[in-house]
Motif scaffolding. Structure first.
Motif, PDB file in Angstrom:
ATOM      1  N   UNK A 282      46.769  57.605  53.072  1.00 39.90           N
ATOM      2  CA  UNK A 282      46.100  56.347  53.413  1.00 39.90           C
ATOM      3  C   UNK A 282      45.608  55.618  52.164  1.00 39.90           C
ATOM      4  N   UNK A 283      45.035  56.361  51.208  1.00 40.09           N
ATOM      5  CA  UNK A 283      44.532  55.735  49.977  1.00 40.09           C
ATOM      6  C   UNK A 283      45.669  55.102  49.180  1.00 40.09           C
ATOM      7  N   UNK A 284      46.802  55.809  49.091  1.00 42.58           N
ATOM      8  CA  UNK A 284      47.953  55.250  48.376  1.00 42.58           C
ATOM      9  C   UNK A 284      48.472  53.997  49.073  1.00 42.58           C
ATOM     10  N   UNK A 285      48.457  54.015  50.402  1.00 44.38           N
ATOM     11  CA  UNK A 285      48.912  52.850  51.160  1.00 44.38           C
ATOM     12  C   UNK A 285      47.949  51.682  50.990  1.00 44.38           C
ATOM     13  N   UNK A 286      46.646  51.963  51.070  1.00 43.10           N
ATOM     14  CA  UNK A 286      45.647  50.895  50.917  1.00 43.10           C
ATOM     15  C   UNK A 286      45.689  50.282  49.525  1.00 43.10           C
ATOM     16  N   UNK A 287      46.013  51.088  48.529  1.00 41.21           N
ATOM     17  CA  UNK A 287      46.117  50.553  47.172  1.00 41.21           C
ATOM     18  C   UNK A 287      47.193  49.467  47.117  1.00 41.21           C
ATOM     19  N   UNK A 288      48.332  49.732  47.778  1.00 48.39           N
ATOM     20  CA  UNK A 288      49.392  48.723  47.828  1.00 48.39           C
ATOM     21  C   UNK A 288      48.978  47.503  48.627  1.00 48.39           C
ATOM     22  N   UNK A 311      32.778  61.591  53.735  1.00 47.56           N
ATOM     23  CA  UNK A 311      32.248  61.675  52.375  1.00 47.56           C
ATOM     24  C   UNK A 311      33.307  61.407  51.311  1.00 47.56           C
ATOM     25  N   UNK A 312      34.384  60.761  51.704  1.00 46.31           N
ATOM     26  CA  UNK A 312      35.404  60.394  50.720  1.00 46.31           C
ATOM     27  C   UNK A 312      34.990  59.089  50.046  1.00 46.31           C
ATOM     28  N   UNK A 313      34.643  59.176  48.762  1.00 45.01           N
ATOM     29  CA  UNK A 313      34.114  58.005  48.048  1.00 45.01           C
ATOM     30  C   UNK A 313      35.132  56.873  47.996  1.00 45.01           C
ATOM     31  N   UNK A 314      36.400  57.206  47.780  1.00 44.68           N
ATOM     32  CA  UNK A 314      37.424  56.168  47.646  1.00 44.68           C
ATOM     33  C   UNK A 314      37.566  55.365  48.934  1.00 44.68           C
ATOM     34  N   UNK A 315      37.479  56.030  50.095  1.00 46.52           N
ATOM     35  CA  UNK A 315      37.551  55.306  51.367  1.00 46.52           C
ATOM     36  C   UNK A 315      36.400  54.315  51.489  1.00 46.52           C
ATOM     37  N   UNK A 316      35.199  54.751  51.131  1.00 48.46           N
ATOM     38  CA  UNK A 316      34.031  53.853  51.190  1.00 48.46           C
ATOM     39  C   UNK A 316      34.223  52.662  50.254  1.00 48.46           C
ATOM     40  N   UNK A 317      34.751  52.920  49.053  1.00 44.46           N
ATOM     41  CA  UNK A 317      34.947  51.827  48.098  1.00 44.46           C
ATOM     42  C   UNK A 317      35.969  50.820  48.606  1.00 44.46           C
ATOM     43  N   UNK A 318      37.089  51.315  49.173  1.00 47.10           N
ATOM     44  CA  UNK A 318      38.085  50.396  49.727  1.00 47.10           C
ATOM     45  C   UNK A 318      37.464  49.557  50.850  1.00 47.10           C
ATOM     46  N   UNK A 319      36.686  50.197  51.710  1.00 45.90           N
ATOM     47  CA  UNK A 319      36.079  49.471  52.833  1.00 45.90           C
ATOM     48  C   UNK A 319      35.153  48.368  52.326  1.00 45.90           C
TER      49      UNK A 319
END
Length: 367
Positions: A282-288, A311-319
């Motif tokens: 999901x993180x790789x997809x959201x980056x694109x 508690x995934x920091x990257x998910x919170x940052x993307x949101x």
């Protein structure tokens, strides 16, 4: 048994065609054991059959090549192999049967199952002679259930599904491994008895499925005969291995909590592994998506996955960042406050990067 058969076959192979058949079967077996050398053998076999216009053999061996490529995480190459296999079927006046080879390539079958019903590869490779077999579905995402032709099977022993999933995941296991990984807190004799009761129950309650003992390898593995066995984790894995423009739609079809009521160490670790893997995809997809301005999709996907991995920091940052792009400063800062509260409640501190992002948003002027 496989190694013995291959050694004997090697002595008998004389003609080049015999050698290609040997490479095909040995490559398939090596790949199934996690040996990447199997890929090269399969590629050589496919090339031989195609160069000599042996379409039937080229088709069958290409299915095994696709299986091996999917096993080693080569999703795009697997898709290309299946597309070429479908072309071979489409070009044949009387296409050869694929039932036997599809039984030997469960990852390919799961991949084809995950395609839309009208997809080219599925229409040509998953023919009626395969589709008309009795369907056994192993459901492990969310709950634990076995379905036969869509109907739930009533199981008397509650850990049947967990045992089947473990054996499918491992490709087979010894009794000691089953006892250690699934029943570590149970006396060995009792765990042994329970495991054999489960084997008997599977044979009685799920026609076409069994867990035989391989005397040569000393392991137990799942065997399916006269049925099509699918596992939701394999299908999800096949779907997520492809380019993910439709990731949101894929994830909407699944609960992502693997065997949520199972508390064995193996089930817990597998639940965590699957969660981490889905989050990484999901993180790789959201980056694109973020780089191409698809911010609303980032918001939707992050909101979908945060309950799974809060508690995934990257998910919170993307949101937070995607919310800033789509809904403005006030909404983004509120999203940050919600995230910060989650971290304070769970681990008593807000990660520095997240805190810096929140401070940056707070200082921005209103638009």
């Amino acid at each position: 048994m496989a190694r013995t058969a291959l050694v004997r076959a090697r002595r008998l192979a004389r003609a080049p065609r015999d050698g290609a058949f040997l490479k095909w079967r040995e490559g398939s077996w090596r790949a199934s054991q996690g040996d990447r050398a199997g890929l090269g053998l399969l590629e050589e076999a496919v090339s031989f059959f195609e160069e000599r216009a042996l379409r039937r053999e080229a088709l069958w061996s290409r299915l095994h090549l696709a299986e091996a490529r999917e096993r080693f995480g080569q999703g795009e190459s697997c898709a290309a192999s299946l597309s070429e296999a479908a072309d071979l079927v489409a070009a044949s006046v009387t296409p050869p049967t694929l039932v036997a080879e599809l039984r030997l390539t469960p990852r390919v079958t799961a991949w084809l199952e995950s395609l839309p019903s009208g997809a080219y590869e599925r229409l040509h490779l998953l023919k009626e002679d395969v589709q008309n077999l009795r369907q056994v579905n192993l459901k492990t995402l969310g709950g634990a259930e076995v379905l036969i032709d869509g109907q739930s099977v009533r199981l008397r022993l509650k850990r049947v599904v967990e045992v089947l999933a473990y054996l499918l995941k491992s490709g087979g296991a010894s009794l000691a491994e089953v006892q250690r990984n699934l029943f570590p807190d149970v006396r060995p004799a009792q765990a042994k008895s329970y495991f054999h009761q489960i084997r008997l129950h599977i044979k009685e309650r799920i026609p076409g499925l069994s867990v035989p003992f391989d005397e040569v390898r000393g392991t137990y593995a799942v065997r399916s005969e006269g049925v099509r066995l699918t596992w939701d984790v394999q299908i999800l894995t096949a779907e997520l291995a492809r380019p993910q423009d439709s990731l949101l739609k894929i994830l909407e079809r699944y609960e992502l909590d693997f065997l949520k009521d199972a508390d064995s160490v193996w089930a817990t670790e597998e639940r965590e592994r699957l969660r981490r893997w889905v989050t990484q995809v999901a993180l790789e997809t959201m980056d694109g998506w973020y780089r191409t301005g698809q911010f609303e999709k980032c918001v939707s996907l992050a909101e979908r996955l945060l309950p799974l991995d809060p508690l995934d920091e990257a998910l919170h940052e993307f949101l937070i960042q995607a919310t800033l792009e789509t809904r403005g400063r006030a909404a983004a800062y509120q999203s940050y406050l919600n995230s910060a509260e989650t971290f304070r409640r769970e681990v008593d501190e807000v990660p520095p990067r997240l805190q810096a992002l929140g401070e940056d948003i707070r200082k921005r002027p209103f638009n």
